[in-house]
Design a protein around this motif. Structure first.
Motif, PDB file in Angstrom:
ATOM      1  N   TYR A   1     -16.796  18.072  31.575  1.00  0.00           N
ATOM      2  CA  TYR A   1     -16.066  18.196  32.840  1.00  0.00           C
ATOM      3  C   TYR A   1     -16.024  16.847  33.562  1.00  0.00           C
ATOM      4  CZ  TYR A   1     -17.408  22.859  31.447  1.00  0.00           C
ATOM      5  OH  TYR A   1     -17.624  23.990  30.713  1.00  0.00           O
ATOM      6  N   ASN A   2     -17.137  16.100  33.514  1.00  0.00           N
ATOM      7  CA  ASN A   2     -17.131  14.744  34.057  1.00  0.00           C
ATOM      8  C   ASN A   2     -16.142  13.869  33.281  1.00  0.00           C
ATOM      9  OD1 ASN A   2     -19.121  15.534  35.804  1.00  0.00           O
ATOM     10  ND2 ASN A   2     -20.725  14.247  34.934  1.00  0.00           N
ATOM     11  N   ARG A   3     -16.136  14.052  31.984  1.00  0.00           N
ATOM     12  CA  ARG A   3     -15.213  13.279  31.146  1.00  0.00           C
ATOM     13  C   ARG A   3     -13.762  13.588  31.500  1.00  0.00           C
ATOM     14  NH1 ARG A   3     -15.370  14.144  24.699  1.00  0.00           N
ATOM     15  NH2 ARG A   3     -13.581  12.858  24.056  1.00  0.00           N
ATOM     16  N   LEU A   4     -13.470  14.834  31.754  1.00  0.00           N
ATOM     17  CA  LEU A   4     -12.119  15.215  32.151  1.00  0.00           C
ATOM     18  C   LEU A   4     -11.730  14.577  33.479  1.00  0.00           C
ATOM     19  CD1 LEU A   4     -12.031  18.991  31.165  1.00  0.00           C
ATOM     20  CD2 LEU A   4     -10.533  17.193  30.280  1.00  0.00           C
ATOM     21  N   ALA A   5     -12.666  14.531  34.418  1.00  0.00           N
ATOM     22  CA  ALA A   5     -12.378  13.898  35.706  1.00  0.00           C
ATOM     23  C   ALA A   5     -12.042  12.430  35.508  1.00  0.00           C
ATOM     24  CB  ALA A   5     -13.574  14.049  36.650  1.00  0.00           C
ATOM     25  N   ASP A   6     -12.790  11.744  34.649  1.00  0.00           N
ATOM     26  CA  ASP A   6     -12.535  10.333  34.406  1.00  0.00           C
ATOM     27  C   ASP A   6     -11.158  10.128  33.767  1.00  0.00           C
ATOM     28  OD1 ASP A   6     -13.988   7.604  34.388  1.00  0.00           O
ATOM     29  OD2 ASP A   6     -13.090   7.727  32.392  1.00  0.00           O
ATOM     30  N   LEU A   7     -10.788  10.992  32.843  1.00  0.00           N
ATOM     31  CA  LEU A   7      -9.467  10.898  32.208  1.00  0.00           C
ATOM     32  C   LEU A   7      -8.356  11.163  33.209  1.00  0.00           C
ATOM     33  CD1 LEU A   7     -10.216  12.783  28.858  1.00  0.00           C
ATOM     34  CD2 LEU A   7      -9.927  10.314  29.171  1.00  0.00           C
ATOM     35  N   GLU A   8      -8.587  12.095  34.103  1.00  0.00           N
ATOM     36  CA  GLU A   8      -7.590  12.438  35.123  1.00  0.00           C
ATOM     37  C   GLU A   8      -7.275  11.239  36.008  1.00  0.00           C
ATOM     38  OE1 GLU A   8      -7.816  14.995  39.216  1.00  0.00           O
ATOM     39  OE2 GLU A   8      -8.652  15.933  37.423  1.00  0.00           O
ATOM     40  N   TRP A   9      -8.270  10.385  36.264  1.00  0.00           N
ATOM     41  CA  TRP A   9      -8.096   9.243  37.170  1.00  0.00           C
ATOM     42  C   TRP A   9      -7.538   8.013  36.464  1.00  0.00           C
ATOM     43  CZ3 TRP A   9     -13.696  10.559  38.679  1.00  0.00           C
ATOM     44  CH2 TRP A   9     -13.689  11.631  39.585  1.00  0.00           C
ATOM     45  N   ASP A  10      -7.358   8.091  35.154  1.00  0.00           N
ATOM     46  CA  ASP A  10      -6.863   6.943  34.396  1.00  0.00           C
ATOM     47  C   ASP A  10      -5.339   6.908  34.480  1.00  0.00           C
ATOM     48  OD1 ASP A  10      -6.536   4.790  32.793  1.00  0.00           O
ATOM     49  OD2 ASP A  10      -7.193   5.763  30.936  1.00  0.00           O
ATOM     50  N   ARG A  11      -4.833   6.303  35.540  1.00  0.00           N
ATOM     51  CA  ARG A  11      -3.392   6.253  35.785  1.00  0.00           C
ATOM     52  C   ARG A  11      -2.887   4.818  35.694  1.00  0.00           C
ATOM     53  NH1 ARG A  11      -1.620  11.327  35.043  1.00  0.00           N
ATOM     54  NH2 ARG A  11      -2.974  12.822  36.106  1.00  0.00           N
ATOM     55  N   PRO A  12      -1.628   4.629  35.335  1.00  0.00           N
ATOM     56  CA  PRO A  12      -1.102   3.262  35.214  1.00  0.00           C
ATOM     57  C   PRO A  12      -1.018   2.557  36.554  1.00  0.00           C
ATOM     58  CG  PRO A  12       0.660   4.888  34.966  1.00  0.00           C
ATOM     59  CD  PRO A  12      -0.627   5.647  34.966  1.00  0.00           C
ATOM     60  N   ALA A  13      -1.201   1.245  36.511  1.00  0.00           N
ATOM     61  CA  ALA A  13      -1.081   0.434  37.717  1.00  0.00           C
ATOM     62  C   ALA A  13       0.387   0.302  38.101  1.00  0.00           C
ATOM     63  CB  ALA A  13      -1.695  -0.938  37.478  1.00  0.00           C
ATOM     64  N   GLY A  14       0.614   0.014  39.388  1.00  0.00           N
ATOM     65  CA  GLY A  14       1.972  -0.153  39.882  1.00  0.00           C
ATOM     66  C   GLY A  14       2.215   0.731  41.093  1.00  0.00           C
ATOM     67  N   GLU A  15       3.465   0.835  41.493  1.00  0.00           N
ATOM     68  CA  GLU A  15       3.797   1.678  42.627  1.00  0.00           C
ATOM     69  C   GLU A  15       3.573   3.143  42.258  1.00  0.00           C
ATOM     70  OE1 GLU A  15       7.548   2.524  45.659  1.00  0.00           O
ATOM     71  OE2 GLU A  15       7.425   0.610  44.555  1.00  0.00           O
TER      72      GLU A  15
ATOM     73  N   SER B   1       1.544   0.403  52.384  1.00  0.00           N
ATOM     74  CA  SER B   1       0.718   1.157  53.327  1.00  0.00           C
ATOM     75  C   SER B   1      -0.641   1.525  52.750  1.00  0.00           C
ATOM     76  CB  SER B   1       1.434   2.439  53.754  1.00  0.00           C
ATOM     77  OG  SER B   1       2.629   2.166  54.437  1.00  0.00           O
ATOM     78  N   VAL B   2      -0.697   1.701  51.427  1.00  0.00           N
ATOM     79  CA  VAL B   2      -1.918   2.189  50.776  1.00  0.00           C
ATOM     80  C   VAL B   2      -2.152   1.404  49.491  1.00  0.00           C
ATOM     81  CG1 VAL B   2      -3.099   4.196  49.791  1.00  0.00           C
ATOM     82  CG2 VAL B   2      -1.459   4.513  51.656  1.00  0.00           C
ATOM     83  N   VAL B   3      -3.409   1.037  49.261  1.00  0.00           N
ATOM     84  CA  VAL B   3      -3.813   0.421  48.000  1.00  0.00           C
ATOM     85  C   VAL B   3      -4.997   1.202  47.447  1.00  0.00           C
ATOM     86  CG1 VAL B   3      -4.818  -1.619  46.910  1.00  0.00           C
ATOM     87  CG2 VAL B   3      -3.006  -1.888  48.587  1.00  0.00           C
ATOM     88  N   CYS B   4      -4.907   1.580  46.192  1.00  0.00           N
ATOM     89  CA  CYS B   4      -6.035   2.214  45.511  1.00  0.00           C
ATOM     90  C   CYS B   4      -6.216   1.537  44.161  1.00  0.00           C
ATOM     91  CB  CYS B   4      -5.819   3.719  45.353  1.00  0.00           C
ATOM     92  SG  CYS B   4      -4.319   4.169  44.436  1.00  0.00           S
ATOM     93  N   GLY B   5      -7.311   1.835  43.484  1.00  0.00           N
ATOM     94  CA  GLY B   5      -7.597   1.225  42.195  1.00  0.00           C
ATOM     95  C   GLY B   5      -8.124   2.260  41.227  1.00  0.00           C
ATOM     96  N   ARG B   6      -8.817   1.795  40.207  1.00  0.00           N
ATOM     97  CA  ARG B   6      -9.319   2.685  39.155  1.00  0.00           C
ATOM     98  C   ARG B   6     -10.629   3.311  39.611  1.00  0.00           C
ATOM     99  NH1 ARG B   6     -10.837   6.081  35.685  1.00  0.00           N
ATOM    100  NH2 ARG B   6     -10.617   5.723  33.421  1.00  0.00           N
ATOM    101  N   LEU B   7     -10.633   4.614  39.785  1.00  0.00           N
ATOM    102  CA  LEU B   7     -11.846   5.369  40.071  1.00  0.00           C
ATOM    103  C   LEU B   7     -12.460   5.792  38.743  1.00  0.00           C
ATOM    104  CD1 LEU B   7     -13.637   6.703  42.248  1.00  0.00           C
ATOM    105  CD2 LEU B   7     -12.150   8.707  42.104  1.00  0.00           C
ATOM    106  N   ARG B   8     -13.737   5.538  38.574  1.00  0.00           N
ATOM    107  CA  ARG B   8     -14.413   5.865  37.319  1.00  0.00           C
ATOM    108  C   ARG B   8     -15.553   6.847  37.564  1.00  0.00           C
ATOM    109  NH1 ARG B   8     -12.787   2.766  33.109  1.00  0.00           N
ATOM    110  NH2 ARG B   8     -11.651   0.837  33.602  1.00  0.00           N
ATOM    111  N   GLU B   9     -15.778   7.706  36.585  1.00  0.00           N
ATOM    112  CA  GLU B   9     -16.858   8.677  36.671  1.00  0.00           C
ATOM    113  C   GLU B   9     -18.163   8.019  36.244  1.00  0.00           C
ATOM    114  OE1 GLU B   9     -19.170  11.682  37.479  1.00  0.00           O
ATOM    115  OE2 GLU B   9     -17.055  11.539  38.067  1.00  0.00           O
ATOM    116  N   GLN B  10     -19.164   8.085  37.113  1.00  0.00           N
ATOM    117  CA  GLN B  10     -20.422   7.390  36.874  1.00  0.00           C
ATOM    118  C   GLN B  10     -21.156   7.914  35.639  1.00  0.00           C
ATOM    119  OE1 GLN B  10     -22.974   7.324  40.285  1.00  0.00           O
ATOM    120  NE2 GLN B  10     -24.378   5.840  39.399  1.00  0.00           N
TER     121      GLN B  10
END
Length: 344
Positions: A129-143, A113-122
């Motif tokens: 704080y920007n660095r923390l946001a980027d680390l927060e979005w670093d999640r493993p691929a898969g279901e 139903s949903v596909v997402c990918g790697r969001l990166r902080e510009q």
């Protein structure tokens, strides 16, 4: 490839919105921009790019969920046969090739139903704080259990569950994913880069409010859907209560009867931080990144617990919640008719 449309939402995103629209306009796809009371020329700028604009009636309380629903409704009026919708926030720019990659994934997986990918902080290294946001979005691929606000969704599945819940001021994406997964749909995270995000966090107070919002959202999600199948959400809520309220209260409240020994309870934060650091290292973070991430997770228990308390207080009082925002307006939408560039 199936028919694809896009919905972009924003308010006073200025040049961030121009970059966002520039990354998705063209190639014959319908792009709908939903504006929530901008005063920086965003509406005029979007129209100058040939984008369909929906201006929300701001006499009704705004939520991102309401904006996305409105955008999808307009998209379906313009293109009733659209199969997939890519949702984008106005502070993000979509990476070249992502739309095609995500659509191919949905084409090949009818159960998805949903596909997402790697969001990166510009501007990852501009502030911690920007660095923390980027680390927060670093999640493993898969279901996955949930996605964020930038994701591609199957329109038929989205409509079958009634879209986003417009009453939620935060956490509307994970809540939607709960309903999609209960219906049998899957949420898949790809390793591919999806978009660049501009968090624009420069102050501790911004990060704190972002954590308060996260706590509010997790408490609301647990309240709406309970322990099954969202045990991870319930565990997070309980952890925030324990480390954000119970441990500090015991350390302070028992200081006198324990003759000053109770503050030793605070050593538990060191153990929590070490455990989080080890987990981050196993996920592939550098030692420095893992240390920053672990420290933020520990300190973040306090504002998240406050956010949870805020949700339940408002619920018991029967009062609606207002938005918890951490970002101010960006530079004005340069080039919009009659608009002068300004700095937030």
């Amino acid at each position: 490839m199936s028919e694809l449309g896009l919905v972009v939402i924003g308010r006073n995103e200025g040049d961030r919105l121009r970059r966002c629209l520039g990354s998705v306009v063209g190639r014959g796809r319908v792009v709908v921009y939903v504006d929530s009371g901008s005063t920086d020329g965003s509406v005029a700028m979007a129209r100058s790019l040939g984008v369909e604009v929906v201006e929300l009636d701001m006499s009704t309380p705004f939520t991102a969920a309401r904006a996305r629903n409105a955008g999808l409704g307009r998209l379906l009026e313009l293109d009733p046969g659209v199969d997939y919708v890519q949702f984008v926030d106005g502070d993000c720019s979509v990476v070249a090739g992502w739309l095609e990659r995500a659509a191919v994934e949905l084409d090949g997986r009818p159960d998805c139903s949903v596909v997402c990918g790697r969001l990166r902080e510009q501007y990852r290294d501009r502030t911690i704080y920007n660095r923390l946001a980027d680390l927060e979005w670093d999640r493993p691929a898969g279901e996955a259990l949930a996605c964020g606000g930038i994701a591609m969704m199957r329109v038929a599945d989205l409509r079958a569950v009634g879209g986003f819940d417009p009453t939620l001021i935060a956490g509307e994406e994970p809540e939607l994913c709960v309903r999609l997964r209960r219906r049998g749909g899957k949420v898949v995270r790809l390793a591919d880069d999806m978009a660049w995000h501009d968090a624009a966090m420069t102050r501790f107070g911004q990060w704190w409010r972002r954590m308060v919002r996260a706590g509010f959202a997790s408490a609301q999600g647990a309240w709406l859907h309970g322990a099954a199948p969202e045990r991870h959400c319930v565990r997070q809520v309980r952890s925030n209560w324990f480390w954000g309220i119970v441990v500090p209260a015991l350390a302070l409240g028992l200081a006198w009867p324990s003759r000053g020994l109770s503050p030793a309870l605070l050593l538990g934060y060191l153990a929590l931080g070490l455990r989080t650091w080890r987990g981050a290292r196993r996920r592939g973070m550098t030692s420095a990144d893992a240390g920053l991430y672990a420290a933020a997770c520990v300190v973040g228990k306090l504002p998240q617990a406050w956010g949870q308390a805020r949700f339940h207080a408002l619920r018991l009082l029967g009062r609606g919640a207002s938005l918890i925002e951490y970002k101010g307006p960006a530079a004005a939408a340069v080039g919009a008719p009659g608009v002068t560039t300004s700095r937030a």
